[in-house]
Design a protein around this motif. Structure first.
Motif, PDB file in Angstrom:
ATOM      1  N   GLU A 143       0.832  -1.200   0.000  1.00 31.19           N
ATOM      2  CA  GLU A 143       0.000   0.000   0.000  1.00 31.19           C
ATOM      3  C   GLU A 143       0.870   1.254   0.000  1.00 31.19           C
ATOM      4  O   GLU A 143       1.726   1.427   0.861  1.00 31.19           O
ATOM      5  CB  GLU A 143      -0.902   0.020   1.239  1.00 31.19           C
ATOM      6  N   HIS A 144       0.624   2.116  -0.982  1.00 34.97           N
ATOM      7  CA  HIS A 144       1.313   3.400  -1.071  1.00 34.97           C
ATOM      8  C   HIS A 144       0.278   4.482  -0.801  1.00 34.97           C
ATOM      9  O   HIS A 144      -0.687   4.628  -1.542  1.00 34.97           O
ATOM     10  CB  HIS A 144       1.923   3.581  -2.463  1.00 34.97           C
ATOM     11  N   SER A 145       0.461   5.243   0.284  1.00 39.78           N
ATOM     12  CA  SER A 145      -0.565   6.186   0.730  1.00 39.78           C
ATOM     13  C   SER A 145      -0.049   7.618   0.699  1.00 39.78           C
ATOM     14  O   SER A 145       1.156   7.873   0.720  1.00 39.78           O
ATOM     15  CB  SER A 145      -1.020   5.850   2.161  1.00 39.78           C
ATOM     16  N   PHE A 146      -1.003   8.551   0.656  1.00 38.79           N
ATOM     17  CA  PHE A 146      -0.727   9.978   0.717  1.00 38.79           C
ATOM     18  C   PHE A 146      -1.405  10.519   1.973  1.00 38.79           C
ATOM     19  O   PHE A 146      -2.634  10.573   2.045  1.00 38.79           O
ATOM     20  CB  PHE A 146      -1.250  10.688  -0.532  1.00 38.79           C
ATOM     21  N   GLU A 147      -0.611  10.897   2.960  1.00 38.24           N
ATOM     22  CA  GLU A 147      -1.146  11.266   4.262  1.00 38.24           C
ATOM     23  C   GLU A 147      -1.046  12.781   4.468  1.00 38.24           C
ATOM     24  O   GLU A 147       0.035  13.351   4.462  1.00 38.24           O
ATOM     25  CB  GLU A 147      -0.392  10.530   5.372  1.00 38.24           C
ATOM     26  N   ASP A 148      -2.205  13.399   4.614  1.00 33.08           N
ATOM     27  CA  ASP A 148      -2.304  14.849   4.787  1.00 33.08           C
ATOM     28  C   ASP A 148      -2.869  15.128   6.177  1.00 33.08           C
ATOM     29  O   ASP A 148      -4.030  14.823   6.456  1.00 33.08           O
ATOM     30  CB  ASP A 148      -3.210  15.435   3.712  1.00 33.08           C
ATOM     31  N   ASN A 149      -2.042  15.692   7.043  1.00 26.33           N
ATOM     32  CA  ASN A 149      -2.467  16.001   8.409  1.00 26.33           C
ATOM     33  C   ASN A 149      -2.896  17.455   8.577  1.00 26.33           C
ATOM     34  O   ASN A 149      -2.883  17.995   9.689  1.00 26.33           O
ATOM     35  CB  ASN A 149      -1.348  15.677   9.395  1.00 26.33           C
ATOM     36  N   SER A 150      -3.272  18.096   7.467  1.00 24.73           N
ATOM     37  CA  SER A 150      -3.772  19.467   7.559  1.00 24.73           C
ATOM     38  C   SER A 150      -4.973  19.528   8.491  1.00 24.73           C
ATOM     39  O   SER A 150      -5.807  18.618   8.510  1.00 24.73           O
ATOM     40  CB  SER A 150      -4.177  19.972   6.171  1.00 24.73           C
ATOM     41  N   GLN A 151      -5.043  20.607   9.269  1.00 22.00           N
ATOM     42  CA  GLN A 151      -6.116  20.760  10.243  1.00 22.00           C
ATOM     43  C   GLN A 151      -7.290  21.517   9.608  1.00 22.00           C
ATOM     44  O   GLN A 151      -7.153  22.671   9.197  1.00 22.00           O
ATOM     45  CB  GLN A 151      -5.607  21.513  11.473  1.00 22.00           C
ATOM     46  N   ARG A 152      -8.431  20.866   9.542  1.00 22.97           N
ATOM     47  CA  ARG A 152      -9.631  21.468   8.957  1.00 22.97           C
ATOM     48  C   ARG A 152     -10.657  21.732  10.058  1.00 22.97           C
ATOM     49  O   ARG A 152     -10.940  20.843  10.864  1.00 22.97           O
ATOM     50  CB  ARG A 152     -10.221  20.544   7.892  1.00 22.97           C
ATOM     51  N   THR A 153     -11.169  22.936  10.063  1.00 24.43           N
ATOM     52  CA  THR A 153     -12.193  23.314  11.038  1.00 24.43           C
ATOM     53  C   THR A 153     -13.427  23.807  10.300  1.00 24.43           C
ATOM     54  O   THR A 153     -13.328  24.734   9.481  1.00 24.43           O
ATOM     55  CB  THR A 153     -11.677  24.428  11.980  1.00 24.43           C
ATOM     56  N   GLU A 154     -14.549  23.185  10.575  1.00 21.34           N
ATOM     57  CA  GLU A 154     -15.795  23.532   9.890  1.00 21.34           C
ATOM     58  C   GLU A 154     -16.636  24.476  10.736  1.00 21.34           C
ATOM     59  O   GLU A 154     -16.795  24.295  11.947  1.00 21.34           O
ATOM     60  CB  GLU A 154     -16.593  22.265   9.580  1.00 21.34           C
ATOM     61  N   PHE A 155     -17.158  25.502  10.073  1.00 23.16           N
ATOM     62  CA  PHE A 155     -18.120  26.415  10.663  1.00 23.16           C
ATOM     63  C   PHE A 155     -19.358  26.435   9.781  1.00 23.16           C
ATOM     64  O   PHE A 155     -19.390  25.813   8.714  1.00 23.16           O
ATOM     65  CB  PHE A 155     -17.525  27.833  10.778  1.00 23.16           C
ATOM     66  N   ARG A 156     -20.354  27.144  10.213  1.00 19.80           N
ATOM     67  CA  ARG A 156     -21.556  27.242   9.393  1.00 19.80           C
ATOM     68  C   ARG A 156     -21.240  27.983   8.103  1.00 19.80           C
ATOM     69  O   ARG A 156     -20.796  29.126   8.108  1.00 19.80           O
ATOM     70  CB  ARG A 156     -22.659  27.992  10.159  1.00 19.80           C
ATOM     71  N   THR A 166       4.087  10.871   1.885  1.00 22.26           N
ATOM     72  CA  THR A 166       3.813   9.548   1.341  1.00 22.26           C
ATOM     73  C   THR A 166       4.266   8.478   2.324  1.00 22.26           C
ATOM     74  O   THR A 166       5.147   8.706   3.157  1.00 22.26           O
ATOM     75  CB  THR A 166       4.518   9.334  -0.010  1.00 22.26           C
ATOM     76  N   SER A 167       3.660   7.309   2.214  1.00 20.83           N
ATOM     77  CA  SER A 167       4.021   6.205   3.101  1.00 20.83           C
ATOM     78  C   SER A 167       3.869   4.891   2.360  1.00 20.83           C
ATOM     79  O   SER A 167       3.153   4.797   1.358  1.00 20.83           O
ATOM     80  CB  SER A 167       3.154   6.207   4.363  1.00 20.83           C
ATOM     81  N   TRP A 168       4.548   3.881   2.869  1.00 23.38           N
ATOM     82  CA  TRP A 168       4.467   2.524   2.327  1.00 23.38           C
ATOM     83  C   TRP A 168       4.149   1.548   3.455  1.00 23.38           C
ATOM     84  O   TRP A 168       4.812   1.566   4.503  1.00 23.38           O
ATOM     85  CB  TRP A 168       5.791   2.102   1.688  1.00 23.38           C
ATOM     86  N   LYS A 169       3.142   0.715   3.233  1.00 24.71           N
ATOM     87  CA  LYS A 169       2.848  -0.406   4.114  1.00 24.71           C
ATOM     88  C   LYS A 169       3.067  -1.659   3.287  1.00 24.71           C
ATOM     89  O   LYS A 169       2.383  -1.880   2.284  1.00 24.71           O
ATOM     90  CB  LYS A 169       1.411  -0.336   4.626  1.00 24.71           C
ATOM     91  N   PHE A 170       4.023  -2.497   3.684  1.00 26.11           N
ATOM     92  CA  PHE A 170       4.444  -3.578   2.795  1.00 26.11           C
ATOM     93  C   PHE A 170       4.969  -4.764   3.580  1.00 26.11           C
ATOM     94  O   PHE A 170       5.312  -4.654   4.762  1.00 26.11           O
ATOM     95  CB  PHE A 170       5.532  -3.076   1.832  1.00 26.11           C
ATOM     96  N   ASN A 171       5.032  -5.892   2.889  1.00 22.01           N
ATOM     97  CA  ASN A 171       5.636  -7.114   3.420  1.00 22.01           C
ATOM     98  C   ASN A 171       6.826  -7.507   2.550  1.00 22.01           C
ATOM     99  O   ASN A 171       6.818  -7.286   1.330  1.00 22.01           O
ATOM    100  CB  ASN A 171       4.634  -8.275   3.418  1.00 22.01           C
ATOM    101  N   ILE A 172       7.822  -8.080   3.177  1.00 22.10           N
ATOM    102  CA  ILE A 172       8.894  -8.777   2.468  1.00 22.10           C
ATOM    103  C   ILE A 172       8.741 -10.229   2.865  1.00 22.10           C
ATOM    104  O   ILE A 172       9.040 -10.616   3.997  1.00 22.10           O
ATOM    105  CB  ILE A 172      10.282  -8.225   2.825  1.00 22.10           C
ATOM    106  N   GLY A 173       8.239 -11.037   1.943  1.00 26.32           N
ATOM    107  CA  GLY A 173       7.689 -12.339   2.298  1.00 26.32           C
ATOM    108  C   GLY A 173       8.679 -13.439   2.616  1.00 26.32           C
ATOM    109  O   GLY A 173       8.386 -14.316   3.420  1.00 26.32           O
ATOM    110  N   TYR A 174       9.855 -13.406   1.987  1.00 25.99           N
ATOM    111  CA  TYR A 174      10.787 -14.529   2.173  1.00 25.99           C
ATOM    112  C   TYR A 174      12.179 -14.002   2.454  1.00 25.99           C
ATOM    113  O   TYR A 174      12.987 -13.791   1.554  1.00 25.99           O
ATOM    114  CB  TYR A 174      10.772 -15.440   0.952  1.00 25.99           C
ATOM    115  N   VAL A 175      12.443 -13.778   3.732  1.00 24.84           N
ATOM    116  CA  VAL A 175      13.758 -13.339   4.191  1.00 24.84           C
ATOM    117  C   VAL A 175      14.456 -14.545   4.814  1.00 24.84           C
ATOM    118  O   VAL A 175      13.925 -15.177   5.734  1.00 24.84           O
ATOM    119  CB  VAL A 175      13.629 -12.207   5.232  1.00 24.84           C
ATOM    120  N   LYS A 176      15.610 -14.873   4.314  1.00 21.28           N
ATOM    121  CA  LYS A 176      16.347 -16.013   4.864  1.00 21.28           C
ATOM    122  C   LYS A 176      16.626 -15.798   6.348  1.00 21.28           C
ATOM    123  O   LYS A 176      16.844 -14.670   6.801  1.00 21.28           O
ATOM    124  CB  LYS A 176      17.669 -16.201   4.125  1.00 21.28           C
TER     125      LYS A 176
END
Length: 254
Positions: free
Chosen positions: A155-168, A180-190
């Motif tokens: 999984e390659h993700s785009f993470e935006d931690n901008s602070q959003r505040t809603e008003f009327r 950007t971030s990566w969530k991944f497995n390396i399946g066969y490590v000796k």
């Protein structure tokens, strides 16, 4: 195709072309706003000294270099010998090749064998750079771990931690950079690689230190794929057979 992970070794700066407000010592810091910036485009170089030990990877992360720019790595037992009698010389190679994004570029040099020189000089040619200077966020010099590749469905993700505040009837946004971030497995490590290479590295970096993650060192999209970041949740290893381990990692750009 090979996945590369490398934790940076600490170094001291011997000499450099840098501006007074953005010195080359910033390249030792895991902080994206603490950059190195050259004072001009003439004779751009950095010479650093490593403690005794081995290395096989040199990387400038977060640069403003272009595909037409070049980078040259030389190493020797003394600072003077890096120019007069280097025992390793990459020659001038393109700062990167292939497709590039608009920023966060990565100049990566993988030496074909493990080196032990303690002085490393980096020369950069960036003639006509519109910024009028060379910039980089981090210098990574270290010994890489290289495996055959990451598993499918990473999984390659785009993470935006901008602070959003809603008003009327309206909304305000306090913008932050998208990471950007990566969530991944390396399946066969000796088993030998897991305990000899991965165990000491992951125990050392934990979630506190930065490391370089390159999903595919031969990819034409390396500039966009490579991440200098932190492991943001506990790394996990599990035995999948008598001689193989699976690694699960989540790396987020700093």
């Amino acid at each position: 195709m090979a996945v590369v992970i490398c934790a940076p070794r600490a170094f001291t700066v011997q000499s450099s072309n840098n501006s007074t407000t953005a010195p080359a010592t910033n390249l030792n810091l895991d902080h994206p706003s603490m950059v190195w910036r050259s004072s001009n485009l003439s004779s751009v170089q950095i010479t650093v000294q490593l403690p005794a030990g081995s290395w096989d990877t040199v990387c400038l992360s977060g640069t403003n270099l272009r595909a037409t720019d070049t980078i040259r790595i030389r190493a020797a037992a003394t600072a003077a010998a890096t120019t007069s009698a280097p025992t390793y010389d990459s020659t001038a190679v393109p700062a990167f090749s292939g497709a590039a994004n608009g920023g966060g570029n990565t100049s990566l040099v993988l030496t074909p064998s493990v080196r032990t020189e303690t002085f490393i000089r980096i020369d950069i040619t960036s003639t006509g750079n519109p910024a009028t200077y060379v910039e980089a966020r981090r210098l990574i010099i270290g010994k890489r771990i290289e495996e055959d590749g990451i598993d499918l469905n990473a999984e390659h993700s785009f993470e935006d931690n901008s602070q959003r505040t809603e008003f009327r009837n309206f909304e305000t946004v306090d913008p932050y950079d998208t990471k950007t971030s990566w969530k991944f497995n390396i399946g066969y490590v000796k088993e030998a690689s897991y305990w000899s290479n991965w165990f000491p590295l992951l125990r050392d970096v934990g979630t506190k230190k930065g490391l370089l993650f390159v999903p595919d060192s031969q990819s034409v999209y390396l500039q966009s794929e490579a991440v200098f970041g932190r492991i943001t949740s506990s790394a996990k290893g599990s035995a999948v057979s008598s001689d193989y381990y699976k690694l699960e990692l989540y790396v987020r750009e700093i």
